[in-house]
Design a protein around this motif. Structure first.
Motif, PDB file in Angstrom:
ATOM      1  N   PRO A   1      -1.327   6.059  -1.932  1.00 22.47           N
ATOM      2  CA  PRO A   1      -1.347   5.373  -0.629  1.00 22.47           C
ATOM      3  C   PRO A   1      -2.375   5.991   0.324  1.00 22.47           C
ATOM      4  CG  PRO A   1       0.724   6.579  -0.954  1.00 22.47           C
ATOM      5  CD  PRO A   1       0.017   6.563  -2.265  1.00 22.47           C
ATOM      6  N   ALA A   2      -2.514   7.307   0.294  1.00 17.06           N
ATOM      7  CA  ALA A   2      -3.445   7.953   1.222  1.00 17.06           C
ATOM      8  C   ALA A   2      -4.864   7.459   0.983  1.00 17.06           C
ATOM      9  CB  ALA A   2      -3.376   9.471   1.061  1.00 17.06           C
ATOM     10  N   GLN A   3      -5.242   7.407  -0.303  1.00 13.40           N
ATOM     11  CA  GLN A   3      -6.598   6.938  -0.646  1.00 13.40           C
ATOM     12  C   GLN A   3      -6.811   5.500  -0.204  1.00 13.40           C
ATOM     13  OE1 GLN A   3      -7.831   7.123  -4.744  1.00 13.40           O
ATOM     14  NE2 GLN A   3      -7.837   9.359  -4.664  1.00 13.40           N
ATOM     15  N   GLN A   4      -5.760   4.696  -0.402  1.00 16.35           N
ATOM     16  CA  GLN A   4      -5.880   3.290  -0.020  1.00 16.35           C
ATOM     17  C   GLN A   4      -6.035   3.137   1.486  1.00 16.35           C
ATOM     18  OE1 GLN A   4      -3.756   0.143  -1.962  1.00 16.35           O
ATOM     19  NE2 GLN A   4      -2.681   1.621  -3.236  1.00 16.35           N
ATOM     20  N   ILE A   5      -5.343   3.967   2.230  1.00 17.46           N
ATOM     21  CA  ILE A   5      -5.449   3.880   3.691  1.00 17.46           C
ATOM     22  C   ILE A   5      -6.843   4.299   4.149  1.00 17.46           C
ATOM     23  CG2 ILE A   5      -4.583   4.837   5.875  1.00 17.46           C
ATOM     24  CD1 ILE A   5      -1.759   4.772   4.462  1.00 17.46           C
ATOM     25  N   VAL A   6      -7.383   5.340   3.518  1.00 17.52           N
ATOM     26  CA  VAL A   6      -8.759   5.743   3.848  1.00 17.52           C
ATOM     27  C   VAL A   6      -9.714   4.575   3.592  1.00 17.52           C
ATOM     28  CG1 VAL A   6     -10.694   7.256   3.210  1.00 17.52           C
ATOM     29  CG2 VAL A   6      -8.377   8.199   3.371  1.00 17.52           C
ATOM     30  N   LYS A   7      -9.492   3.872   2.486  1.00 18.54           N
ATOM     31  CA  LYS A   7     -10.352   2.733   2.136  1.00 18.54           C
ATOM     32  C   LYS A   7     -10.221   1.612   3.186  1.00 18.54           C
ATOM     33  CE  LYS A   7     -11.467  -0.211  -1.821  1.00 18.54           C
ATOM     34  NZ  LYS A   7     -10.756  -1.473  -1.618  1.00 18.54           N
ATOM     35  N   ILE A   8      -8.990   1.369   3.612  1.00 24.95           N
ATOM     36  CA  ILE A   8      -8.773   0.326   4.631  1.00 24.95           C
ATOM     37  C   ILE A   8      -9.485   0.708   5.934  1.00 24.95           C
ATOM     38  CG2 ILE A   8      -7.027  -0.786   6.101  1.00 24.95           C
ATOM     39  CD1 ILE A   8      -5.095  -0.608   3.688  1.00 24.95           C
ATOM     40  N   VAL A   9      -9.342   1.983   6.331  1.00 24.45           N
ATOM     41  CA  VAL A   9      -9.994   2.441   7.572  1.00 24.45           C
ATOM     42  C   VAL A   9     -11.507   2.253   7.452  1.00 24.45           C
ATOM     43  CG1 VAL A   9     -10.513   4.480   8.978  1.00 24.45           C
ATOM     44  CG2 VAL A   9      -8.162   4.036   8.262  1.00 24.45           C
ATOM     45  N   ASP A  10     -12.049   2.625   6.297  1.00 19.49           N
ATOM     46  CA  ASP A  10     -13.486   2.480   6.049  1.00 19.49           C
ATOM     47  C   ASP A  10     -13.909   1.006   6.192  1.00 19.49           C
ATOM     48  OD1 ASP A  10     -16.075   2.690   5.226  1.00 19.49           O
ATOM     49  OD2 ASP A  10     -15.645   3.552   3.261  1.00 19.49           O
ATOM     50  N   GLU A  11     -13.167   0.124   5.548  1.00 19.50           N
ATOM     51  CA  GLU A  11     -13.515  -1.301   5.590  1.00 19.50           C
ATOM     52  C   GLU A  11     -13.377  -1.896   6.995  1.00 19.50           C
ATOM     53  OE1 GLU A  11     -12.144  -2.209   0.980  1.00 19.50           O
ATOM     54  OE2 GLU A  11     -10.972  -3.052   2.630  1.00 19.50           O
ATOM     55  N   GLU A  12     -12.349  -1.455   7.707  1.00 16.22           N
ATOM     56  CA  GLU A  12     -12.157  -2.004   9.059  1.00 16.22           C
ATOM     57  C   GLU A  12     -13.199  -1.462  10.041  1.00 16.22           C
ATOM     58  OE1 GLU A  12     -10.247  -4.522  10.013  1.00 16.22           O
ATOM     59  OE2 GLU A  12      -9.478  -4.770   7.981  1.00 16.22           O
TER      60      GLU A  12
ATOM     61  N   VAL B   1       0.839  -1.206   0.000  1.00 18.35           N
ATOM     62  CA  VAL B   1       0.000   0.000   0.000  1.00 18.35           C
ATOM     63  C   VAL B   1       0.871   1.250   0.000  1.00 18.35           C
ATOM     64  CG1 VAL B   1      -1.636   1.338   1.376  1.00 18.35           C
ATOM     65  CG2 VAL B   1      -1.973  -1.113   1.071  1.00 18.35           C
ATOM     66  N   LEU B   2       1.878   1.229   0.855  1.00 18.11           N
ATOM     67  CA  LEU B   2       2.686   2.436   1.005  1.00 18.11           C
ATOM     68  C   LEU B   2       3.466   2.768  -0.271  1.00 18.11           C
ATOM     69  CD1 LEU B   2       3.992   2.108   4.669  1.00 18.11           C
ATOM     70  CD2 LEU B   2       1.868   3.077   3.825  1.00 18.11           C
ATOM     71  N   GLU B   3       3.879   1.721  -0.997  1.00 20.81           N
ATOM     72  CA  GLU B   3       4.642   1.954  -2.230  1.00 20.81           C
ATOM     73  C   GLU B   3       3.734   2.174  -3.440  1.00 20.81           C
ATOM     74  OE1 GLU B   3       6.870  -0.868  -0.498  1.00 20.81           O
ATOM     75  OE2 GLU B   3       7.404   1.077   0.322  1.00 20.81           O
ATOM     76  N   GLY B   4       2.480   1.790  -3.316  1.00 16.45           N
ATOM     77  CA  GLY B   4       1.583   1.795  -4.471  1.00 16.45           C
ATOM     78  C   GLY B   4       1.126   3.194  -4.859  1.00 16.45           C
ATOM     79  N   LEU B   5       0.206   3.230  -5.795  1.00 18.89           N
ATOM     80  CA  LEU B   5      -0.378   4.500  -6.198  1.00 18.89           C
ATOM     81  C   LEU B   5      -1.350   4.968  -5.129  1.00 18.89           C
ATOM     82  CD1 LEU B   5      -1.227   4.085  -9.992  1.00 18.89           C
ATOM     83  CD2 LEU B   5       0.324   5.757  -8.948  1.00 18.89           C
TER      84      LEU B   5
END
Ligand code: GDP
Length: 297
Positions: free
Chosen positions: A71-82, A65-69
């Motif tokens: 990363p901030a958006q992906q982390i928001v998505k993870i927080v949402d899912e969790e 996630v951190l290296e990907g495109l």
């Protein structure tokens, strides 16, 4: 408005990541620290917070996630899912009996919104299923309680079975069930007594009513405004009665989020409905994903 502080703090914590093209491990650590504090501040159970933060961190570190495109958006998505997962993932429907009547027993502390919710639920069943519910007035300790239930029931045109305050509640329920059988009611909603806090005598009485009525659904009503106390109450009732679902009331108020986010994880019991106002129409099915979106703003 509900969750105001929590929403703002979560947004702030994650906004800081957005400015960055690349998110480092120490950026993530700082964000997780802020999320952890935001959740604790919102009165979320400590263990729930710990597990939540660990899940988000593991997932963020894990899958590039951190290296990907983005990363901030992906982390928001993870927080949402969790957040969604913490609250139970899917909406859980009301338990129903194969044959009529379905018996619903309402329990909860005084003032949590039990009687109001009994009325809201009866109205919803009438509206959605054309059902013919009967409500049973089982709170004999506060004369005003029966009067209140009758008023609520009159407003939605639902019958109430009551025997005043001088008869043992177990006997009232016994006779109420017989009445419902005669009248072919398809739902029975039993309103029971509450107390200011959990006590043995109340629990014994509720256990007796449960043993007699063998309800398909024991709905515990808890006040979302009371945060961790709501969670402790839910644990107390669940230990004694093995409830089947929770109604979280007063989510229209200025609640911080602790109850909504902790109850499922702590008790293992699903939140089935939420109360969002004093009117009879203010009852909604609880959807964990929608609640997560609402919390994230
Ligand atoms: P009980 O003692 O558990 O039966 O609680 P009541 O049904 O009498 O409710 C206590 C108070 O909370 C009443 O004034 C209700 O109108 C109010 N109430 C119940 N549910 C809600 C809700 O979802 N939102 C708001 N704002 N008030 C509620």
């Amino acid at each position: 408005m509900a969750f105001e502080g929590l929403t703002e703090r979560l947004q702030n914590a994650m906004r800081k990541l957005r400015g960055k093209g690349k998110v480092s491990e120490s950026d993530l650590r700082e964000t997780m620290r802020e999320i952890r504090l935001a959740l604790l501040e919102a009165d979320v159970n400590f263990t729930v917070v710990k597990d939540f933060v660990k899940q988000v961190r593991d997932r963020a570190m894990g899958a590039d996630v951190l290296e990907g495109l983005n990363p901030a958006q992906q982390i928001v998505k993870i927080v949402d899912e969790e957040l969604t997962k913490t609250m139970g993932e899917e909406a859980v429907p009301l338990n129903k009996s194969d044959k009529i009547p379905t018996i619903i027993m309402m329990v909860g502390l005084q003032g949590a919104g039990k009687t109001t919710t009994a009325g809201k639920l009866a109205r919803k069943l009438k509206e959605d299923e054309n059902a013919r519910p009967l409500m049973i007035a089982g709170d004999i300790y506060r004369p005003a309680a029966i009067e209140q239930l009758v008023q609520v029931a009159n407003g939605i045109d639902v019958p109430v079975f009551q025997m005043g305050t001088d008869v043992d509640p177990v006997e009232i329920v016994r006779q109420g069930l017989a009445q419902a059988e005669k009248d072919h009611n398809d739902y029975i909603i039993i309103d029971t007594a509450g107390r200011l806090q959990i006590d043995e005598q109340l629990m014994d009485e509720l256990a007796k009513i449960k043993a007699l009525a063998q309800p398909d659904e024991i709905l515990l009503t808890v006040d979302a405004m009371t945060g961790q106390n709501a969670v402790a109450t839910a644990e107390g009732f669940n230990d004694k009665l093995d409830v089947t679902g929770v109604v979280l009331t007063k989510l229209d108020g200025d609640t911080r989020g602790g109850a909504a986010l902790s109850i499922r994880a702590v008790t293992g019991k699903p939140i089935k409905f939420i109360g969002q106002g004093e009117k009879m129409t203010d009852l909604d099915v609880f959807h964990p994903d929608r609640m997560a979106s609402r919390i994230l703003g």
